[in-house]
Write a protein that holds these residues in place. Structure first.
Motif, PDB file in Angstrom:
ATOM      1  N   ARG A  50      35.452  33.563  25.192  1.00  0.00           N
ATOM      2  CA  ARG A  50      34.245  32.876  25.617  1.00  0.00           C
ATOM      3  C   ARG A  50      34.101  32.492  27.177  1.00  0.00           C
ATOM      4  O   ARG A  50      35.155  31.764  27.314  1.00  0.00           O
ATOM      5  CB  ARG A  50      33.974  32.074  24.726  1.00  0.00           C
ATOM      6  CG  ARG A  50      32.218  31.096  24.916  1.00  0.00           C
ATOM      7  CD  ARG A  50      31.807  30.214  23.851  1.00  0.00           C
ATOM      8  NE  ARG A  50      31.582  30.740  22.684  1.00  0.00           N
ATOM      9  CZ  ARG A  50      30.597  31.685  22.269  1.00  0.00           C
ATOM     10  NH1 ARG A  50      29.612  31.885  22.860  1.00  0.00           N
ATOM     11  NH2 ARG A  50      30.631  32.053  20.992  1.00  0.00           N
ATOM     12  N   TYR A  51      33.299  32.934  27.897  1.00  0.00           N
ATOM     13  CA  TYR A  51      33.204  32.448  29.301  1.00  0.00           C
ATOM     14  C   TYR A  51      31.812  31.912  29.519  1.00  0.00           C
ATOM     15  O   TYR A  51      30.659  32.180  28.924  1.00  0.00           O
ATOM     16  CB  TYR A  51      33.437  33.419  30.110  1.00  0.00           C
ATOM     17  CG  TYR A  51      34.864  33.892  30.325  1.00  0.00           C
ATOM     18  CD1 TYR A  51      35.492  33.924  31.142  1.00  0.00           C
ATOM     19  CD2 TYR A  51      35.141  35.314  29.413  1.00  0.00           C
ATOM     20  CE1 TYR A  51      36.806  34.476  31.372  1.00  0.00           C
ATOM     21  CE2 TYR A  51      36.280  35.713  29.244  1.00  0.00           C
ATOM     22  CZ  TYR A  51      37.297  35.413  30.454  1.00  0.00           C
ATOM     23  OH  TYR A  51      38.495  36.125  30.417  1.00  0.00           O
ATOM     24  N   PRO A  52      31.741  30.550  30.362  1.00  0.00           N
ATOM     25  CA  PRO A  52      30.381  30.355  30.470  1.00  0.00           C
ATOM     26  C   PRO A  52      29.791  30.898  31.624  1.00  0.00           C
ATOM     27  O   PRO A  52      30.599  31.940  32.317  1.00  0.00           O
ATOM     28  CB  PRO A  52      30.880  28.784  31.130  1.00  0.00           C
ATOM     29  CG  PRO A  52      32.266  28.836  31.717  1.00  0.00           C
ATOM     30  CD  PRO A  52      33.069  29.978  30.685  1.00  0.00           C
ATOM     31  N   ALA A  53      28.715  30.706  32.015  1.00  0.00           N
ATOM     32  CA  ALA A  53      28.191  31.466  33.228  1.00  0.00           C
ATOM     33  C   ALA A  53      28.615  31.277  34.552  1.00  0.00           C
ATOM     34  O   ALA A  53      29.202  30.087  34.868  1.00  0.00           O
ATOM     35  CB  ALA A  53      26.296  31.222  33.397  1.00  0.00           C
ATOM     36  N   GLY A  54      28.485  32.256  35.416  1.00  0.00           N
ATOM     37  CA  GLY A  54      29.167  32.134  36.862  1.00  0.00           C
ATOM     38  C   GLY A  54      30.644  32.168  36.969  1.00  0.00           C
ATOM     39  O   GLY A  54      31.038  32.043  38.071  1.00  0.00           O
ATOM     40  N   ILE A  55      31.261  32.759  35.722  1.00  0.00           N
ATOM     41  CA  ILE A  55      32.719  32.996  35.960  1.00  0.00           C
ATOM     42  C   ILE A  55      32.759  34.489  36.967  1.00  0.00           C
ATOM     43  O   ILE A  55      32.593  35.414  36.469  1.00  0.00           O
ATOM     44  CB  ILE A  55      33.494  33.021  34.867  1.00  0.00           C
ATOM     45  CG1 ILE A  55      33.299  31.531  34.045  1.00  0.00           C
ATOM     46  CG2 ILE A  55      34.665  33.598  34.998  1.00  0.00           C
ATOM     47  CD1 ILE A  55      34.136  30.789  35.099  1.00  0.00           C
ATOM     48  N   HIS A  56      33.823  34.255  37.865  1.00  0.00           N
ATOM     49  CA  HIS A  56      34.249  35.636  38.592  1.00  0.00           C
ATOM     50  C   HIS A  56      35.844  35.853  38.252  1.00  0.00           C
ATOM     51  O   HIS A  56      36.337  35.055  38.674  1.00  0.00           O
ATOM     52  CB  HIS A  56      33.742  35.330  40.027  1.00  0.00           C
ATOM     53  CG  HIS A  56      34.574  36.631  40.790  1.00  0.00           C
ATOM     54  ND1 HIS A  56      35.461  36.213  41.866  1.00  0.00           N
ATOM     55  CD2 HIS A  56      34.328  37.703  40.969  1.00  0.00           C
ATOM     56  CE1 HIS A  56      35.720  37.693  42.453  1.00  0.00           C
ATOM     57  NE2 HIS A  56      35.169  38.562  41.754  1.00  0.00           N
ATOM     58  N   ILE A  57      35.879  36.982  37.690  1.00  0.00           N
ATOM     59  CA  ILE A  57      37.451  37.507  37.555  1.00  0.00           C
ATOM     60  C   ILE A  57      37.824  38.372  38.821  1.00  0.00           C
ATOM     61  O   ILE A  57      37.185  39.389  38.733  1.00  0.00           O
ATOM     62  CB  ILE A  57      37.340  37.904  36.102  1.00  0.00           C
ATOM     63  CG1 ILE A  57      37.045  37.158  35.174  1.00  0.00           C
ATOM     64  CG2 ILE A  57      38.992  38.436  35.881  1.00  0.00           C
ATOM     65  CD1 ILE A  57      36.855  37.698  33.785  1.00  0.00           C
ATOM     66  N   ALA A  58      38.571  38.067  39.109  1.00  0.00           N
ATOM     67  CA  ALA A  58      39.020  38.849  40.755  1.00  0.00           C
ATOM     68  C   ALA A  58      39.473  40.243  40.400  1.00  0.00           C
ATOM     69  O   ALA A  58      39.814  40.554  39.161  1.00  0.00           O
ATOM     70  CB  ALA A  58      39.992  37.875  41.576  1.00  0.00           C
ATOM     71  N   LEU A  59      39.568  41.157  41.638  1.00  0.00           N
ATOM     72  CA  LEU A  59      39.967  42.528  41.245  1.00  0.00           C
ATOM     73  C   LEU A  59      41.328  42.438  40.725  1.00  0.00           C
ATOM     74  O   LEU A  59      42.240  41.918  41.005  1.00  0.00           O
ATOM     75  CB  LEU A  59      39.993  42.808  42.758  1.00  0.00           C
ATOM     76  CG  LEU A  59      39.897  44.375  42.857  1.00  0.00           C
ATOM     77  CD1 LEU A  59      38.486  45.119  42.433  1.00  0.00           C
ATOM     78  CD2 LEU A  59      40.353  44.975  44.174  1.00  0.00           C
TER      79      LEU A  59
ATOM     80  N   GLU B  96      40.799  49.600  39.391  1.00  0.00           N
ATOM     81  CA  GLU B  96      40.680  48.158  40.103  1.00  0.00           C
ATOM     82  C   GLU B  96      39.273  47.932  39.629  1.00  0.00           C
ATOM     83  O   GLU B  96      38.473  48.598  39.934  1.00  0.00           O
ATOM     84  CB  GLU B  96      40.655  48.105  41.381  1.00  0.00           C
ATOM     85  CG  GLU B  96      42.447  48.303  41.643  1.00  0.00           C
ATOM     86  CD  GLU B  96      42.852  47.966  43.018  1.00  0.00           C
ATOM     87  OE1 GLU B  96      44.020  47.319  43.524  1.00  0.00           O
ATOM     88  OE2 GLU B  96      41.935  48.319  43.889  1.00  0.00           O
ATOM     89  N   HIS B  97      39.112  46.598  38.964  1.00  0.00           N
ATOM     90  CA  HIS B  97      37.678  46.187  38.756  1.00  0.00           C
ATOM     91  C   HIS B  97      37.793  44.739  38.737  1.00  0.00           C
ATOM     92  O   HIS B  97      38.602  43.948  38.711  1.00  0.00           O
ATOM     93  CB  HIS B  97      37.474  46.730  37.375  1.00  0.00           C
ATOM     94  CG  HIS B  97      38.316  46.428  36.214  1.00  0.00           C
ATOM     95  ND1 HIS B  97      39.366  47.048  36.201  1.00  0.00           N
ATOM     96  CD2 HIS B  97      38.122  45.217  35.362  1.00  0.00           C
ATOM     97  CE1 HIS B  97      40.072  46.561  34.969  1.00  0.00           C
ATOM     98  NE2 HIS B  97      39.361  45.537  34.509  1.00  0.00           N
TER      99      HIS B  97
END
Length: 267
Positions: free
Chosen positions: A30-39, A79-80
């Motif tokens: 579960r992730y809250p809003a606005g999380i960025h998981i890098a490349l 890559e994503h």
């Protein structure tokens, strides 16, 4: 990043970079809003199913959306990066076996998730299940996925700089209904050239692509809690009914249904 069943990650703008993640396994996060998981990239094929919230996946090929009722398959080695919109519950599953998640695609694919696949994905990503039961569920899952058509929304990445400039103008101000002649003047390209680029690179006309760009942003805003009427105006529709009609034609459901978490109770 340690994998923990049902783990809720802290609300930060970005998680620590980890370019190569060799194994994801099967789990729920579960992730809250606005999380960025890098490349990053994986050795295995990865399936991402979102039962609530929304996750946008960006690659060099374009942008895809994993949303309730849809699952995303990412080929091995691609890559994503990800970004979440709204409180997002993910069901993650990987496989490196031939003929399992490997559908022969060179870029991500979005597939429909029916009631059966929804329940199987929830179960197969439950780490408390016995191994024998999980293996049986995996076979069911693979059989269903092989027969599931590609669906959902994709925004291809433009290659030509003139097309890229035109797309950026539209996406920066979705309320402005740019015509193709206007875009041509603003990007110093001919109308005929832009029309050709939309067809050759995206396989779409400019109006078709613009509708998809608006819908993509609309889905992120709906996941963040925006009302249907607010989102319709922000994304360039003159009325809520016009927005609802466009959304239903492309996504197969109304914006109101899209906002609700998937809770299939019967198969």
């Amino acid at each position: 990043m340690t994998a923990v069943k049902g783990e809720t990650h802290p609300h930060t703008d970005a998680l620590p970079p980890q370019p190569h993640r060799p194994h994801v396994g099967a789990r729920t996060e579960r992730y809250p809003a606005g999380i960025h998981i890098a490349l990053h990239w994986h050795d295995e094929y990865q399936l991402i199913y979102v039962s609530s919230g929304l996750m946008a996946i960006h690659t060099a090929h374009g942008t895809w959306v994993a949303s309730p009722g849809r699952a995303l398959i990412i080929p091995a080695g691609i890559e994503h990066e990800h970004r979440t919109y709204g409180d997002t519950l993910l069901h993650l599953f990987t496989s490196d076996g031939p003929g399992l998640l490997d559908r022969g695609a060179r870029a991500p694919e979005v597939i429909a998730v029916d009631a059966l696949v929804h329940e199987v994905l929830k179960a197969v990503t439950d780490e408390s299940l016995p191994a024998e039961e999980t293996d049986n569920l995996r076979r069911v899952l693979f059989d269903r996925i092989r027969r599931t058509p590609v669906t959902g929304l994709r925004l291809p990445a433009p290659r030509d700089p003139r097309l890229r400039a035109a797309c950026e103008l539209v996406q920066a101000n979705l309320e402005q209904a740019y015509s193709l002649p206007q875009l041509a003047r603003l990007t110093h390209a001919s109308e005929r050239t832009l029309a050709r680029l939309f067809k050759s690179e995206f396989g779409q006309t400019y109006p078709q692509w613009r509708t998809h760009a608006r819908l993509f942003h609309a889905m992120t805003r709906l996941a963040e809690g925006g009302s249907v009427s607010q989102v319709a105006l922000e994304c360039g529709w003159s009325t809520s009914s016009a927005f609802i009609d466009s959304f239903r034609r492309v996504m197969g459901q109304t914006p109101g249904c899209f906002r609700e978490p998937v809770t299939h109770s019967r198969l």
